[in-house]
Design an enzyme around this catalytic site. Sequence first.
Site, mmCIF file in Angstrom:
data_model
loop_
_atom_site.group_PDB
_atom_site.id
_atom_site.type_symbol
_atom_site.label_atom_id
_atom_site.label_comp_id
_atom_site.label_asym_id
_atom_site.label_seq_id
_atom_site.Cartn_x
_atom_site.Cartn_y
_atom_site.Cartn_z
ATOM 1 N N GLN A 124 0.856 -1.196 0.000
ATOM 2 C CA GLN A 124 0.000 0.000 0.000
ATOM 3 C C GLN A 124 0.884 1.234 0.000
ATOM 4 O O GLN A 124 1.883 1.308 0.720
ATOM 5 C CB GLN A 124 -0.897 -0.002 1.244
ATOM 6 C CG GLN A 124 -1.660 1.290 1.492
ATOM 7 C CD GLN A 124 -0.920 2.242 2.435
ATOM 8 O OE1 GLN A 124 -0.086 1.826 3.224
ATOM 9 N NE2 GLN A 124 -1.232 3.522 2.342
ATOM 10 N N HIS A 163 -11.026 4.773 6.121
ATOM 11 C CA HIS A 163 -9.736 4.816 6.824
ATOM 12 C C HIS A 163 -9.909 4.546 8.323
ATOM 13 O O HIS A 163 -9.198 5.112 9.159
ATOM 14 C CB HIS A 163 -9.064 6.177 6.616
ATOM 15 C CG HIS A 163 -7.573 6.092 6.487
ATOM 16 N ND1 HIS A 163 -6.916 6.129 5.271
ATOM 17 C CD2 HIS A 163 -6.595 5.973 7.415
ATOM 18 C CE1 HIS A 163 -5.610 6.047 5.469
ATOM 19 N NE2 HIS A 163 -5.391 5.946 6.771
ATOM 20 N N ARG A 222 -10.321 7.537 10.572
ATOM 21 C CA ARG A 222 -9.140 8.321 10.925
ATOM 22 C C ARG A 222 -8.907 9.511 10.001
ATOM 23 O O ARG A 222 -7.939 10.239 10.166
ATOM 24 C CB ARG A 222 -7.900 7.420 10.922
ATOM 25 C CG ARG A 222 -7.935 6.367 12.017
ATOM 26 C CD ARG A 222 -6.846 5.319 11.833
ATOM 27 N NE ARG A 222 -5.507 5.820 12.039
ATOM 28 C CZ ARG A 222 -4.903 5.930 13.223
ATOM 29 N NH1 ARG A 222 -5.560 5.596 14.326
ATOM 30 N NH2 ARG A 222 -3.664 6.366 13.319
ATOM 31 N N GLY A 238 -14.508 -1.563 11.001
ATOM 32 C CA GLY A 238 -15.305 -2.037 12.121
ATOM 33 C C GLY A 238 -15.508 -3.530 12.202
ATOM 34 O O GLY A 238 -16.241 -4.004 13.080
ATOM 35 N N ARG A 283 -15.136 -7.117 13.340
ATOM 36 C CA ARG A 283 -14.581 -7.725 14.538
ATOM 37 C C ARG A 283 -14.993 -9.182 14.724
ATOM 38 O O ARG A 283 -14.360 -9.900 15.480
ATOM 39 C CB ARG A 283 -15.018 -6.932 15.795
ATOM 40 C CG ARG A 283 -14.535 -5.482 15.832
ATOM 41 C CD ARG A 283 -13.044 -5.391 15.943
ATOM 42 N NE ARG A 283 -12.548 -4.022 16.032
ATOM 43 C CZ ARG A 283 -12.188 -3.274 14.997
ATOM 44 N NH1 ARG A 283 -12.274 -3.767 13.751
ATOM 45 N NH2 ARG A 283 -11.731 -2.052 15.160
ATOM 46 N N GLY A 310 -7.928 -4.252 10.671
ATOM 47 C CA GLY A 310 -6.706 -3.563 11.050
ATOM 48 C C GLY A 310 -6.383 -3.655 12.523
ATOM 49 O O GLY A 310 -5.637 -4.526 12.971
ATOM 50 N N ARG A 311 -6.945 -2.741 13.310
ATOM 51 C CA ARG A 311 -6.553 -2.592 14.708
ATOM 52 C C ARG A 311 -6.496 -3.890 15.510
ATOM 53 O O ARG A 311 -5.532 -4.089 16.265
ATOM 54 C CB ARG A 311 -7.501 -1.602 15.392
ATOM 55 C CG ARG A 311 -7.365 -0.146 14.927
ATOM 56 C CD ARG A 311 -8.421 0.694 15.622
ATOM 57 N NE ARG A 311 -8.353 2.110 15.336
ATOM 58 C CZ ARG A 311 -9.086 2.733 14.406
ATOM 59 N NH1 ARG A 311 -9.928 2.014 13.647
ATOM 60 N NH2 ARG A 311 -8.992 4.041 14.225
#
Length: 403
Positions: free
Chosen positions: A150, A300, A303, A332, A334, A353-354
């Site tokens: 990326q 994003h 963010r 989002g 999860r 991601g997170r």
Amino acid sequence: MPDNSHSRTVVTARRIEANVPRSLRPFLALADFEPAARRHLPRQIYGYYAGAAETNAAHAGNSRALAALGLVPRVLVDTRARSTRHALFGQAYALPVGIAPMGLSGLATFEGDLALARAAAAEDALMVASATSLIPLERLAEEGGARWFQTYLPGEPERISRMVARVAAAGYETLVLTADVPVAANRENNARTGFSTPLKPSLRLFWDGITHPSWSLGTFARTLAGGMPRFENMDAFRGPTLLSRNAVRDIGARDGLDWSHLDLIRRSWRGKLVVKGILAPEDVAIARERGVDGVWISNHGGRQLDTAVAPMTVLREAVSEAGEMAVLIDGGFRRGTDVLKALALGADFVFVGRPFLFAAAVGGESGIRHAFGLLQAEVARNMAMLGVSGLDELQPVHVRAVG
């Protein structure tokens, strides 16, 4: 050739129960990693990872959009042969979920980007290397097996051409152009926690290091032993250090990037080309007309533009405009049920991601692999309860608005 997909599902569930390191067994879902990561990481680092823009409305909206959809199961269906395997651009993966590119992953755990790449390769999964990695993209490809990269690019043809050439020379197969960062976002949470780019030494940062010795010794000290970490992949040459005042200046004029620059990339890049950060169906159509291979529906992670719509709210429109392009999505996700909802509405692949970054902070490569195992077990279990054996069986009729 016999179908071993049922045995794969059973083995996955058994591995999670018996073969996971004892320290990771209390983590039963992706959401479990964040509280532990918050305790392990210094306040500034955790705040950078967890925070979003301004009021966090876009970030919160991603979860609400998924919660507003329910699943409609079919019963009395033989699903013993179900499989979570899924293909994207001709490459099959164990799960229709990949690791999204995340900046400064090397501050979560030692050589964090490499840990993410290696864990994904071990799990037969997809990981997208980040432009703001602290490890050179060449090393991520050679040692981690990364094949997707990326990039953020300024509206400067010469710099674009040089960067595309560097990525190609490293052997990457898919280039992801992130298009939703024309300027830096207003991340007030960073100011409140004391995080900045470049990092500014301060008493607060020093105190956080002292009060988080496991992170300071296990991640930061080991990283510094190899020299001050740098932004290795923002350009065709080695970037500035984390402490450099040139970090912002060296990014270039991203607000000058436009569709003509995408045309330049398309002409010079021979691999698959994906545009990330699209929300408007009109932009999906433009990308299709310009020969893009895939569009990545994303805000994003909340963010960038606060109050931007959640990707799930525009997914159906994006799919209808995409034609033969692949449609990727993040924002989002999860649970396995979240993944199935997106696939049912037409997404080809989902990115998370997170949670993987928090898993890395807690358990390094083993933590990331455990996170994959948890998600794969959820998807396999939920497929059975939904009444499907293959992910290509999912259709919009499996989803209903409940909000």
